[in-house]
Every structure is written in C-alpha cells, then in structure tokens.
Design a protein around this motif. Structure first.
Motif, PDB file in Angstrom:
ATOM      1  N   THR A  76       0.850  -1.196   0.000  1.00 38.93           N
ATOM      2  CA  THR A  76       0.000   0.000   0.000  1.00 38.93           C
ATOM      3  C   THR A  76       0.881   1.239   0.000  1.00 38.93           C
ATOM      4  OG1 THR A  76      -1.390   1.361   1.444  1.00 38.93           O
ATOM      5  CG2 THR A  76      -0.258  -0.457   2.496  1.00 38.93           C
ATOM      6  N   PRO A  77       0.477   2.279  -0.723  1.00 37.59           N
ATOM      7  CA  PRO A  77       1.324   3.476  -0.749  1.00 37.59           C
ATOM      8  C   PRO A  77       1.378   4.211   0.582  1.00 37.59           C
ATOM      9  CG  PRO A  77      -0.713   3.821  -2.006  1.00 37.59           C
ATOM     10  CD  PRO A  77      -0.689   2.385  -1.606  1.00 37.59           C
ATOM     11  N   VAL A  78       0.469   3.862   1.511  1.00 39.52           N
ATOM     12  CA  VAL A  78       0.436   4.651   2.752  1.00 39.52           C
ATOM     13  C   VAL A  78       1.276   4.038   3.874  1.00 39.52           C
ATOM     14  CG1 VAL A  78      -1.859   5.596   2.243  1.00 39.52           C
ATOM     15  CG2 VAL A  78      -1.677   3.541   3.635  1.00 39.52           C
ATOM     16  N   ALA A  79       2.027   2.980   3.578  1.00 44.35           N
ATOM     17  CA  ALA A  79       2.811   2.329   4.645  1.00 44.35           C
ATOM     18  C   ALA A  79       4.243   2.869   4.686  1.00 44.35           C
ATOM     19  CB  ALA A  79       2.825   0.824   4.406  1.00 44.35           C
ATOM     20  N   GLU A  96      -9.307   1.440  -5.885  1.00 48.07           N
ATOM     21  CA  GLU A  96      -8.883   2.461  -4.904  1.00 48.07           C
ATOM     22  C   GLU A  96      -8.256   1.828  -3.666  1.00 48.07           C
ATOM     23  OE1 GLU A  96      -8.410   5.596  -5.338  1.00 48.07           O
ATOM     24  OE2 GLU A  96      -9.128   5.245  -7.371  1.00 48.07           O
ATOM     25  N   GLY A  97      -8.063   0.517  -3.708  1.00 47.70           N
ATOM     26  CA  GLY A  97      -7.421  -0.154  -2.589  1.00 47.70           C
ATOM     27  C   GLY A  97      -8.299  -1.233  -1.976  1.00 47.70           C
ATOM     28  N   GLY A 142      -1.746  -0.868  -9.313  1.00 46.13           N
ATOM     29  CA  GLY A 142      -2.012  -2.059  -8.501  1.00 46.13           C
ATOM     30  C   GLY A 142      -0.762  -2.479  -7.757  1.00 46.13           C
ATOM     31  N   GLY A 143      -0.922  -3.446  -6.858  1.00 45.91           N
ATOM     32  CA  GLY A 143       0.197  -3.848  -6.006  1.00 45.91           C
ATOM     33  C   GLY A 143       1.133  -4.876  -6.618  1.00 45.91           C
ATOM     34  N   GLU A 144       0.847  -5.326  -7.861  1.00 45.66           N
ATOM     35  CA  GLU A 144       1.650  -6.427  -8.421  1.00 45.66           C
ATOM     36  C   GLU A 144       3.117  -6.028  -8.608  1.00 45.66           C
ATOM     37  OE1 GLU A 144      -1.351  -5.548  -9.434  1.00 45.66           O
ATOM     38  OE2 GLU A 144      -2.519  -7.342  -8.978  1.00 45.66           O
TER      39      GLU A 144
END
Ligand code: SAM
Length: 234
Positions: free
Chosen positions: A87-90, A115-116, A139-141
C-alpha cells in the motif's frame, strides 16, 4: 522459500519468473512461487471482488469477502505464512527489510487494485505493510515483485556470487562506488587509472572516496549517517 502472490492478475506477475536469476532459483528449488486469486473465493453470482466506497468517494474498493476467505484459506494451509500488504500509505520497504524477510519460510504478498483494499482485511491479516515509494501505482503487483526480487537475492545461493551482496549500496550508509567494465577505453573515455595499476589498497581507498562523493551528491543524509557512525567508532 515459498512466495504466494495474492492477486487478481497473476499473469502480470508470472513473466518475471521466466528468465534470469529468479528462474534459476526456481529450477534449483531455492524459491517457489504460487498464486491465489481472490476472485476464486467470491460468493457473489458474478464473482465480483469490488464495490463502491461506503461513505462516498470516487472509484471502487476491493470488498472484504473474497480476500478475507482467500487469506483464511492461505493461513489454514500454512500457519507460518507471513502476510504482507502492499500500500502506498505504509512505511517504505528498505534493504534491511529484504535481508530480514529472507529468513522466512513462506511470504504472501497481497496486491490491491482499484482504490485499494477494505481496511478491515488489512487489520485482520497483515503481518506487515509496505510501500515502495511516494507515488501511486495502478495495482500492487509491481510492488510485490519489487519486494520478492529484493528478498530473493538475499536467500542463500540465489546469487551466483554472494560476495557481491557485501559491497552493494545500502549494506552500509555509503552508496557503491562507480563500476566499470572492459574495454579500458571506450568512446575516448577511460576508466580511472588507479583501477588499472593493481594496487588493491589504493584501489580500495579510491573506491571509498568515490563512494563518499556519490553518496554526498545523491543521498547526503546517508553520508551524514556514515560520518556519525564513524565518529562513534573512533
Ligand atoms: N487510493 C489509494 C491511495 O490513494 O492511497 C491508492 C490505491 S492504488 C491505485 C491501488 C493499489 O496499488 C493499492 O491498494 C496498492 O496495493 C498498490 N500500490 C499503489 N501504489 C503503491 C506503492 N507506492 N507502494 C505499494 N503499493 C502500491
């Protein structure tokens, strides 16, 4: 080490393991990779995995049920699995995280889309959460692959020459000195002459000086840490 990619788009990840170092690591049995698609766990008629955001807001959110059931299944299959959400917020992922995580037996990377991910799933299942930088991916890939690659090269025998790990950037606070290959002269540019003279102690000193220059230019805060540490050691 086993890696499980929990993703709606396994095909985006698979290609990365088809060549080079990580493909050889799979052949040698040093790592193995599997995929888990939350859509396969969806209870909805059309295997839906997203919904509108409660409380309003643009875009869709990955709804809890498919991912919740997928991760419950994963934990039942291996109680030692270490679950990482991207996640971009970590906090940002760093080299010392890569080294530490290389000692795990099984890591699962959970990739968000849209959006997550519904926060309740993160709260329930995350052993750790990581960002790969201050920007937003679709995406997180890619982020999962970044972690997997960085972790894998710290697993014993994955790299042909494990000495290369010791001198790399981020092993200490200094960035690695510039590297050169043959030929010695290329397009009227020569490698530093000291590198050619075979005096290893002088080469080491020059490399240290170049390392410090590079660190000062690109990452001045790291040079400060390096100097503080050196002054403590005195
Ligand atoms: N709405 C979210 C926000 O503003 O924080 C961004 C969601 S992003 C479009 C979709 C997914 O991509 C995220 O759930 C996460 O898995 C992944 N992702 C995007 N940027 C990332 C980053 N910098 N590091 C790690 N994962 C990232």
């Amino acid at each position: 080490m086993k890696f499980t990619f929990v993703t709606l788009f396994a095909n985006l990840v698979e290609g990365y393991f088809q060549d080079s170092i990580l493909s050889r690591a799979i052949e040698k049995g040093l790592i193995c990779v599997e995929y888990l698609n939350p859509r396969d766990f969806s209870n909805s008629k059309h295997a839906k995995v997203d919904d509108t955001a409660v409380g309003g807001g643009a875009g869709m959110v990955m709804n809890p049920q498919p991912l919740y059931d997928a991760l419950k299944f994963l934990k039942q299959s291996d109680k030692n699995v270490h679950i990482i959400f991207l996640t971009p917020v970590a906090k940002p992922f760093r080299q010392n995280d890569a080294k530490r995580l290389a000692n795990k037996s099984h890591i699962a990377f959970v990739s968000g889309r849209y959006e997550g991910i519904d926060e309740r799933v993160v709260e329930e299942f995350a052993d750790e959460v990581f960002s790969i930088g201050d920007y937003i991916l679709t995406g997180g890939e890619l982020a999962s692959l970044v972690l997997c690659d960085a972790i894998s090269r710290n697993i014993e025998a994955v790299l042909g020459n494990s000495e290369s790990l010791d001198v790399e950037s981020f092993e200490t606070h200094l960035l690695e000195a510039p590297s050169f290959s043959k030929p010695q002269n290329y397009e009227q540019k020569s490698v530093p002459s000291e590198y050619l003279k075979g005096n290893h102690s002088k080469i080491r000193s020059l490399k240290l000086a170049l390392s410090e220059c590079k660190t000062k230019f690109f990452r001045p805060e790291q040079l400060l840490k390096h100097r503080t540490r050196k002054s403590y050691e005195k």
